[in-house]
Design a protein around this motif. Sequence first.
Motif, PDB file in Angstrom:
ATOM      1  N   TYR A 225      41.367  31.167  42.023  1.00  0.00           N
ATOM      2  CA  TYR A 225      42.276  32.040  42.764  1.00  0.00           C
ATOM      3  C   TYR A 225      41.824  32.180  44.215  1.00  0.00           C
ATOM      4  O   TYR A 225      40.648  32.424  44.478  1.00  0.00           O
ATOM      5  N   GLN A 226      42.750  32.045  45.124  1.00  0.00           N
ATOM      6  CA  GLN A 226      42.471  32.338  46.521  1.00  0.00           C
ATOM      7  C   GLN A 226      42.428  33.852  46.701  1.00  0.00           C
ATOM      8  O   GLN A 226      43.073  34.595  45.953  1.00  0.00           O
TER       9      GLN A 226
ATOM     10  N   LEU B  55      43.191  37.527  47.422  1.00  0.00           N
ATOM     11  CA  LEU B  55      44.469  38.221  47.573  1.00  0.00           C
ATOM     12  C   LEU B  55      44.691  38.729  48.989  1.00  0.00           C
ATOM     13  O   LEU B  55      45.828  38.831  49.450  1.00  0.00           O
ATOM     14  N   CYS B  56      43.586  39.030  49.688  1.00  0.00           N
ATOM     15  CA  CYS B  56      43.738  39.536  51.056  1.00  0.00           C
ATOM     16  C   CYS B  56      44.363  38.489  51.977  1.00  0.00           C
ATOM     17  O   CYS B  56      44.917  38.827  53.027  1.00  0.00           O
ATOM     18  N   ASP B  57      44.279  37.204  51.586  1.00  0.00           N
ATOM     19  CA  ASP B  57      44.906  36.137  52.370  1.00  0.00           C
ATOM     20  C   ASP B  57      46.341  35.870  51.933  1.00  0.00           C
ATOM     21  O   ASP B  57      47.077  35.145  52.609  1.00  0.00           O
ATOM     22  N   ARG B  58      46.747  36.474  50.836  1.00  0.00           N
ATOM     23  CA  ARG B  58      48.043  36.151  50.242  1.00  0.00           C
ATOM     24  C   ARG B  58      48.995  37.337  50.160  1.00  0.00           C
ATOM     25  O   ARG B  58      50.189  37.156  49.918  1.00  0.00           O
ATOM     26  N   LEU B  59      48.477  38.534  50.363  1.00  0.00           N
ATOM     27  CA  LEU B  59      49.302  39.731  50.199  1.00  0.00           C
ATOM     28  C   LEU B  59      49.019  40.720  51.327  1.00  0.00           C
ATOM     29  O   LEU B  59      47.863  40.997  51.637  1.00  0.00           O
ATOM     30  N   LYS B  60      50.073  41.228  51.925  1.00  0.00           N
ATOM     31  CA  LYS B  60      49.948  42.263  52.965  1.00  0.00           C
ATOM     32  C   LYS B  60      50.753  43.468  52.535  1.00  0.00           C
ATOM     33  O   LYS B  60      51.875  43.353  52.070  1.00  0.00           O
TER      34      LYS B  60
END
Length: 199
Positions: free
Chosen positions: A188-189, A191-196
């Motif tokens: 998993y990448q 989440l801070c890079d994928r969700l705002k």
Amino acid sequence: MPKDFQSAIKNRRSYYGISNESKVSNQRIQEVIEEAVMHTPSAFNSQSARVMVLFGEHHKKLWNIVMEALRKIVPADKFKPTEDKVNSFANGYGTVLFFEDNSVISGLQEQYPIYKDNFPIWSQQSSGMLQYVTWTSLELEGFGVSLQHYNQLIENEVKKQWSISTEWGLICQMPFGLPTSEPDTKTYQPLCDRLKVFE
């Protein structure tokens, strides 16, 4: 077996080792897929999805079509890995084929010309949702499932073999069966890079 929605999402995976076995009846499989088709949303409630379910010899025939199509384009000395991969799907219990009815899409384009360019995109989005609902539902019934895309290689032959309307566009194939091996480890990448989130 998990039954709540979040657990079903977390446990859905791609299984490539599957067997020609089932813990449930073909009727139950049909019911599960019918529910997915009936209740998955679509833009303008277009209901453009079309689905075909193959069991037994029909399932085997599909993967033979795939095999022969690939044999024409993959060099013979490099064909073994391809053959093994296709056989892993053919070893399964059944296959779900997903189509979109292009006559429905073109009809909406004529009816709502302002959205003409969007309807093919929305159709693909709806199909993706249906694939996900079907995939997760089959896993909840104990199956190992994966999603394959041999569309351009086999579409014409599939339509010929099963007398499918020329208006139906083949999107993907979903082989399923009881798992014979564990899926690959999923990474998993962050989440801070994928969700705002803004509050």
